[in-house]
Enzyme design. Structure first.
Site, mmCIF file in Angstrom:
data_model
loop_
_atom_site.group_PDB
_atom_site.id
_atom_site.type_symbol
_atom_site.label_atom_id
_atom_site.label_comp_id
_atom_site.label_asym_id
_atom_site.label_seq_id
_atom_site.Cartn_x
_atom_site.Cartn_y
_atom_site.Cartn_z
ATOM 1 N N ILE A 111 124.247 67.485 -15.749
ATOM 2 C CA ILE A 111 122.748 67.805 -15.786
ATOM 3 C C ILE A 111 122.245 66.447 -16.225
ATOM 4 O O ILE A 111 121.162 66.174 -16.403
ATOM 5 C CB ILE A 111 122.437 68.926 -16.531
ATOM 6 C CG1 ILE A 111 121.011 69.449 -16.416
ATOM 7 C CG2 ILE A 111 122.670 68.661 -17.950
ATOM 8 C CD1 ILE A 111 120.865 70.019 -15.124
ATOM 9 N N SER A 122 120.509 82.497 -13.289
ATOM 10 C CA SER A 122 119.886 82.966 -14.428
ATOM 11 C C SER A 122 120.744 83.890 -15.246
ATOM 12 O O SER A 122 120.890 85.050 -14.734
ATOM 13 C CB SER A 122 118.367 83.630 -14.431
ATOM 14 O OG SER A 122 117.989 83.984 -15.623
ATOM 15 N N LEU A 213 120.634 60.232 -1.418
ATOM 16 C CA LEU A 213 121.725 59.566 -1.272
ATOM 17 C C LEU A 213 122.281 58.436 -2.350
ATOM 18 O O LEU A 213 123.031 58.122 -2.661
ATOM 19 C CB LEU A 213 121.996 59.039 0.508
ATOM 20 C CG LEU A 213 123.282 58.487 0.657
ATOM 21 C CD1 LEU A 213 124.451 59.313 0.360
ATOM 22 C CD2 LEU A 213 123.238 57.702 1.870
ATOM 23 N N HIS A 214 120.930 57.601 -2.556
ATOM 24 C CA HIS A 214 121.139 56.500 -3.308
ATOM 25 C C HIS A 214 121.362 57.160 -4.932
ATOM 26 O O HIS A 214 122.346 56.477 -5.574
ATOM 27 C CB HIS A 214 119.521 55.828 -3.588
ATOM 28 C CG HIS A 214 119.571 55.023 -4.896
ATOM 29 N ND1 HIS A 214 120.376 53.962 -4.843
ATOM 30 C CD2 HIS A 214 118.980 55.127 -6.086
ATOM 31 C CE1 HIS A 214 120.154 53.169 -6.178
ATOM 32 N NE2 HIS A 214 119.081 53.998 -6.638
ATOM 33 N N HIS A 218 124.943 56.945 -7.229
ATOM 34 C CA HIS A 218 125.158 56.583 -8.589
ATOM 35 C C HIS A 218 125.787 57.556 -9.312
ATOM 36 O O HIS A 218 126.625 57.168 -9.899
ATOM 37 C CB HIS A 218 123.756 56.307 -9.093
ATOM 38 C CG HIS A 218 123.591 56.103 -10.585
ATOM 39 N ND1 HIS A 218 123.997 54.902 -11.007
ATOM 40 C CD2 HIS A 218 123.278 56.826 -11.557
ATOM 41 C CE1 HIS A 218 123.881 54.843 -12.289
ATOM 42 N NE2 HIS A 218 123.492 56.295 -12.793
ATOM 43 N N ARG A 223 131.143 59.402 -11.524
ATOM 44 C CA ARG A 223 131.891 60.503 -11.972
ATOM 45 C C ARG A 223 133.359 60.602 -10.899
ATOM 46 O O ARG A 223 134.025 61.641 -11.379
ATOM 47 C CB ARG A 223 130.949 61.951 -11.876
ATOM 48 C CG ARG A 223 129.841 62.139 -12.562
ATOM 49 C CD ARG A 223 130.061 61.779 -14.032
ATOM 50 N NE ARG A 223 128.955 61.934 -14.926
ATOM 51 C CZ ARG A 223 129.047 62.027 -16.304
ATOM 52 N NH1 ARG A 223 130.163 62.232 -16.836
ATOM 53 N NH2 ARG A 223 127.824 62.242 -16.913
HETATM 54 C C1 LIG Z 1 132.359 58.050 -18.518
HETATM 55 C C2 LIG Z 1 131.200 58.672 -19.114
HETATM 56 C C3 LIG Z 1 131.088 58.853 -20.266
HETATM 57 C C4 LIG Z 1 129.899 59.207 -21.020
HETATM 58 N N1 LIG Z 1 129.597 59.610 -22.418
HETATM 59 C C5 LIG Z 1 128.609 60.036 -22.949
HETATM 60 C C6 LIG Z 1 128.380 60.687 -24.216
HETATM 61 O O1 LIG Z 1 129.442 60.103 -25.083
HETATM 62 N N2 LIG Z 1 127.383 61.126 -24.899
HETATM 63 C C7 LIG Z 1 126.104 60.969 -23.983
HETATM 64 O O2 LIG Z 1 125.315 61.605 -24.487
HETATM 65 N N3 LIG Z 1 126.465 60.718 -22.850
HETATM 66 C C8 LIG Z 1 127.330 60.169 -22.178
HETATM 67 N N4 LIG Z 1 127.478 60.170 -20.828
HETATM 68 C C9 LIG Z 1 126.373 59.955 -19.993
HETATM 69 C C10 LIG Z 1 125.616 58.961 -19.653
HETATM 70 O O3 LIG Z 1 125.345 58.075 -20.582
HETATM 71 C C11 LIG Z 1 124.285 59.038 -18.587
HETATM 72 O O4 LIG Z 1 123.467 60.049 -19.360
HETATM 73 C C12 LIG Z 1 125.033 59.724 -17.428
HETATM 74 O O5 LIG Z 1 125.913 59.163 -17.021
HETATM 75 C C13 LIG Z 1 123.360 59.561 -16.508
HETATM 76 O O6 LIG Z 1 123.358 58.447 -16.185
HETATM 77 P P1 LIG Z 1 122.023 57.884 -15.597
HETATM 78 O O7 LIG Z 1 120.915 58.148 -16.536
HETATM 79 O O8 LIG Z 1 122.288 56.589 -15.165
HETATM 80 O O9 LIG Z 1 121.929 58.900 -14.180
HETATM 81 P P2 LIG Z 1 120.500 59.422 -13.712
HETATM 82 O O10 LIG Z 1 119.992 60.138 -14.777
HETATM 83 O O11 LIG Z 1 120.810 60.090 -12.638
HETATM 84 O O12 LIG Z 1 119.409 58.223 -13.446
HETATM 85 C C14 LIG Z 1 119.812 57.259 -12.596
HETATM 86 C C15 LIG Z 1 118.904 56.083 -12.736
HETATM 87 O O13 LIG Z 1 117.610 56.311 -12.702
HETATM 88 C C16 LIG Z 1 117.028 55.465 -13.673
HETATM 89 N N5 LIG Z 1 116.490 56.709 -14.777
HETATM 90 C C17 LIG Z 1 116.360 57.924 -14.767
HETATM 91 N N6 LIG Z 1 115.720 58.467 -15.777
HETATM 92 C C18 LIG Z 1 114.885 57.505 -16.299
HETATM 93 C C19 LIG Z 1 114.306 57.345 -17.186
HETATM 94 N N7 LIG Z 1 113.501 58.502 -17.902
HETATM 95 N N8 LIG Z 1 113.768 56.192 -17.763
HETATM 96 C C20 LIG Z 1 114.242 55.127 -17.240
HETATM 97 N N9 LIG Z 1 115.091 55.292 -16.268
HETATM 98 C C21 LIG Z 1 115.456 56.328 -15.689
HETATM 99 C C22 LIG Z 1 117.943 54.707 -14.514
HETATM 100 O O14 LIG Z 1 118.226 53.549 -13.776
HETATM 101 C C23 LIG Z 1 119.072 55.401 -14.128
HETATM 102 O O15 LIG Z 1 120.672 54.621 -14.167
HETATM 103 C C24 LIG Z 1 128.780 59.378 -20.055
HETATM 104 C C25 LIG Z 1 128.676 59.395 -18.948
HETATM 105 C C26 LIG Z 1 129.956 59.000 -18.202
HETATM 106 C C27 LIG Z 1 129.952 58.476 -17.010
#
Ligand SMILES: Cc1cc2nc3c(=O)[nH]c(=O)nc-3n(C[C@H](O)[C@H](O)[C@H](O)COP(=O)(O)OP(=O)(O)OC[C@H]3O[C@@H](n4cnc5c(N)ncnc54)[C@H](O)[C@@H]3O)c2cc1C
Length: 301
Positions: A111, A122, A213-214, A218, A223
């Protein structure tokens, strides 16, 4: 059990009623539509709907009036160009809607990917099924000593048996109390929205998850990677197989540039250039930290 006989009958019924359409159809994806692909002990992913195919990516990139595709080679070249240059919006023209059944602790990681639309089962309204994720013996691993976020060798013998007993016993006891609190023999029991707080994080939940898809790429990049926890990685791996059949050219480019490719810093590129000229570069002379150098060595072998 991931899918009951009744649920399977509903799926078979849906698959038995093909509908004619003028929309883009991906032959590869049609083979997956509605079918459940089992993941972990009780989970699955299944495609509920999708929009677009490889041609839709080219169509959007060329802002075409018609199909927007040329020769297969030409289209594949365009898709690879778009992927290489992070030209992401044409990939956003394709969408996928999945039904996923997954343990709650996996859902908490999933999530975090905010660029999707989600609707979850739910547990305020319905009673959760008595289904818990219990790892197979080979995945019952000890804490890693080198990576605080990872696991080491699998536990064995008495230790593994004790852990399994705890996992199964605790889950069963918590669920028994959950069921008991809800059902007070004819009287109103505790509200479902409160009783559920007694349930462990390995219980299964379900959701519909829709993403373009984009953003799916990501998600998969993070993952389906070796650094991701095994229990979410197996879901990502299952989705990868579906995506490879849905948009083979886009998936091929993703595999090559994102999964198989690597980002190099300015310092790393400088080191590669110096190495190509015959210089023996070490961590001390690279300008990189020990961690950066370790990762750099991992990339260049
Ligand atoms: C191996 C691994 C270990 C992790 N360990 C931890 C941990 O210890 N603790 C923890 O809390 N999380 C952890 N995470 C989660 C990680 O920090 C990210 O929250 C998660 O991978 C989602 O990535 P994202 O925000 O790039 O993706 P998405 O939420 O899908 O967003 C995709 C892209 O959209 C843009 N975006 C989305 N929302 C916003 C926004 N509000 N503002 C600006 N740009 C936005 C960004 O460019 C982002 O990269 C881990 C993830 C991985 C893969």
């Amino acid at each position: 059990m991931p899918i009951s006989p009744d649920q399977q009958a509903e799926i078979d019924d849906l698959r038995a009623q093909p509908k004619p359409t003028l929309r883009a159809v991906s032959e590869g994806m049609e083979t997956h539509l509605y079918k459940a692909h089992e993941v972990l002990d009780h989970g699955f992913i299944r495609v509920i709907d999708y929009m677009g195919d490889d041609a839709a990516i080219c169509q959007a990139a060329r802002v075409s009036y018609g199909k927007g595709t040329k020769s297969v080679q030409n289209d594949e070249g365009l898709i690879r160009y778009l992927m290489r240059h992070w030209h992401s919006t044409p990939f956003e023209m394709c969408e996928i809607k999945l039904h996923v059944k997954l343990p709650v602790f996996v859902a908490r990681q999933w999530i975090r990917h905010r660029t999707a639309n989600v609707n979850e089962y739910s547990a305020r309204y319905s009673i959760l099924d008595r289904e818990f994720y219990i790892p197979e013996a080979g995945n019952l691993a000890a804490q890693s000593v080198i990576n605080n976020q990872g696991r080491g060798e699998a536990l064995s013998g008495e230790e593994a048996a004790r852990v399994l007993e705890y996992l199964k016993g605790d889950a069963a006891r918590c669920y028994d109390h959950y069921a008991e609190m809800i059902d007070q023999e004819g009287q109103q029991g505790l509200a479902r929205e409160l009783a559920r707080m007694n349930l462990p994080a390995n219980i299964y939940t379900q959701w519909y998850w829709k993403v373009d898809l984009h953003n799916l790429f990501h998600f998969l990049r993070l993952r389906a990677d070796a650094h991701a926890q095994y229990e979410i990685r197996v879901y990502a791996d299952a989705i990868c197989k579906v995506v490879a059949d849905w948009v083979p050219a886009a998936y091929g480019a993703f595999e090559d540039y994102r999964m198989g490719g690597a980002n190099l810093s300015g310092k790393a590129i400088d080191c590669v250039r110096r190495m190509l000229k015959g210089e023996k570069v070490t961590q001390e002379t690279s300008g990189m930290s020990k961690g950066e150098w370790r990762e750099f060595e991992g990339i260049i072998g």
